[in-house]
Write an enzyme that holds these catalytic residues in place. Structure first.
Site, mmCIF file in Angstrom:
data_model
loop_
_atom_site.group_PDB
_atom_site.id
_atom_site.type_symbol
_atom_site.label_atom_id
_atom_site.label_comp_id
_atom_site.label_asym_id
_atom_site.label_seq_id
_atom_site.Cartn_x
_atom_site.Cartn_y
_atom_site.Cartn_z
ATOM 1 N N THR A 25 76.197 70.025 -88.496
ATOM 2 C CA THR A 25 77.100 71.163 -88.453
ATOM 3 C C THR A 25 77.880 71.152 -87.150
ATOM 4 O O THR A 25 77.343 70.790 -86.108
ATOM 5 C CB THR A 25 76.295 72.479 -88.556
ATOM 6 O OG1 THR A 25 75.639 72.518 -89.825
ATOM 7 C CG2 THR A 25 77.194 73.701 -88.425
ATOM 8 N N SER A 27 81.988 70.934 -84.990
ATOM 9 C CA SER A 27 83.328 70.348 -84.992
ATOM 10 C C SER A 27 83.316 68.824 -85.033
ATOM 11 O O SER A 27 84.246 68.208 -85.572
ATOM 12 C CB SER A 27 84.094 70.822 -83.748
ATOM 13 O OG SER A 27 83.379 70.524 -82.569
ATOM 14 N N THR A 28 82.289 68.188 -84.477
ATOM 15 C CA THR A 28 82.213 66.716 -84.525
ATOM 16 C C THR A 28 81.645 66.253 -85.865
ATOM 17 O O THR A 28 82.157 65.302 -86.469
ATOM 18 C CB THR A 28 81.356 66.186 -83.365
ATOM 19 O OG1 THR A 28 81.800 66.772 -82.139
ATOM 20 C CG2 THR A 28 81.478 64.684 -83.246
ATOM 21 N N ALA A 83 75.714 67.466 -80.780
ATOM 22 C CA ALA A 83 74.804 68.049 -79.791
ATOM 23 C C ALA A 83 75.652 68.713 -78.714
ATOM 24 O O ALA A 83 76.806 68.323 -78.486
ATOM 25 C CB ALA A 83 73.895 66.991 -79.181
ATOM 26 N N LYS A 94 70.931 71.944 -78.793
ATOM 27 C CA LYS A 94 71.769 72.136 -79.966
ATOM 28 C C LYS A 94 71.712 73.607 -80.352
ATOM 29 O O LYS A 94 70.827 74.335 -79.938
ATOM 30 C CB LYS A 94 71.296 71.263 -81.135
ATOM 31 C CG LYS A 94 71.556 69.784 -80.894
ATOM 32 C CD LYS A 94 70.966 68.861 -81.933
ATOM 33 C CE LYS A 94 71.210 69.281 -83.352
ATOM 34 N NZ LYS A 94 72.661 69.459 -83.670
ATOM 35 N N GLY A 95 72.682 74.032 -81.137
ATOM 36 C CA GLY A 95 72.692 75.407 -81.605
ATOM 37 C C GLY A 95 73.923 76.194 -81.208
ATOM 38 O O GLY A 95 74.003 77.392 -81.460
ATOM 39 N N GLY A 96 74.902 75.510 -80.600
ATOM 40 C CA GLY A 96 76.145 76.184 -80.270
ATOM 41 C C GLY A 96 76.858 76.727 -81.502
ATOM 42 O O GLY A 96 77.598 77.703 -81.426
ATOM 43 N N GLY A 97 76.601 76.086 -82.645
ATOM 44 C CA GLY A 97 77.176 76.545 -83.904
ATOM 45 C C GLY A 97 76.257 77.446 -84.698
ATOM 46 O O GLY A 97 76.540 77.760 -85.857
ATOM 47 N N GLU A 103 69.122 72.735 -88.676
ATOM 48 C CA GLU A 103 69.324 71.410 -88.080
ATOM 49 C C GLU A 103 67.994 70.788 -87.653
ATOM 50 O O GLU A 103 67.768 69.592 -87.860
ATOM 51 C CB GLU A 103 70.264 71.514 -86.877
ATOM 52 C CG GLU A 103 71.713 71.775 -87.255
ATOM 53 C CD GLU A 103 72.609 72.058 -86.067
ATOM 54 O OE1 GLU A 103 73.835 71.955 -86.218
ATOM 55 O OE2 GLU A 103 72.080 72.383 -84.978
#
Length: 225
Positions: A25, A27-28, A83, A94-97, A103
């Site tokens: 999940t 933008s990358t 990441a 991780k977890g900015g989204g 995940e």
């Protein structure tokens, strides 16, 4: 082509016919899923995708990728995800989204994990990026106070000025603004043992391969475990 698109396309080349693939999940990961969709359509690539969020599921389905739930597969051959930070010792945040729970579940049941990032995400030590902690709403203010007392500088993740951000599971996120994490293993254990914490964004030693977007092209580094 931007750096995120470059590494997304590179990572998609690791996917082979017959694989069950964890779809990350963010933008990358978006570009990786787009490239897999192209390969499914143009190369008749035969894969099953296991998404880590509702957003990735919708994107993959729209591209014609066969999707299955995590509990509908026996294993995952390869997960590709972004990441927010990766340390020199291959620990990650991780977890900015806000998809950290799904995940981490998908990564845990994967034979191989690839992270795709631009070079700004590579750090000596973790911590500049706020550490997400997913918590159940019941008692979340108590947890917030606990983190304050520990000096973790917590903030609730907000959707709007007066509305909390909710994960796909309906949980809240408390971001810990730590600046530097000297011992991610110890902190992960502490958070794992804290009642009310569902999951946290420390992905310690879970990655096999990191693909880094650099100006001259993608750089691949391996975590020899």
């Amino acid at each position: 082509m931007n750096l995120k698109e470059m590494v997304g396309i590179k990572a998609a080349s690791y996917v082979k016919d017959g694989m069950t693939v964890g779809l990350g999940t963010g933008s990358t990961a978006y570009y990786m899923i787009e490239e897999l969709g192209r390969r499914v359509k143009e190369e008749n690539l035969d894969i099953v995708g296991v998404p880590t969020s509702f957003a990735s599921k919708e994107q993959a389905e729209a591209l014609g990728i066969i999707i299955k739930d995590i509990d509908a597969v026996t294993h995952i051959d390869l997960t590709i995800d972004g990441a927010d930070e990766i340390s020199q010792t291959f620990h990650g945040i991780k977890g900015g989204g806000a998809a950290l729970l799904f995940e981490k579940i998908v990564a845990t049941y994967s034979k191989e994990v690839i992270w795709i990032v631009d070079d700004s995400k590579m750090v000596e030590k973790l911590g500049k990026f706020p550490l997400p902690v997913e918590v159940v709403p019941y008692g979340q203010e108590q947890l917030f106070r606990l983190f304050q007392e520990k000096g973790y500088n917590p903030t609730f993740r907000m959707e709007t000025e007066d509305q909390l951000r909710k994960t796909d599971s309906g949980h809240s996120i408390i971001d810990l603004n730590l600046d530097v994490i000297e011992d991610p293993i110890a902190l992960a254990l502490e958070l794992d043992q804290t009642v009310g914490v569902v999951e946290h964004g420390l992905f310690n030693n879970m990655v096999n391969t990191v693909i880094i977007g650099e100006a001259h092209g993608p750089k691949v580094i391996e975590n020899i475990r």
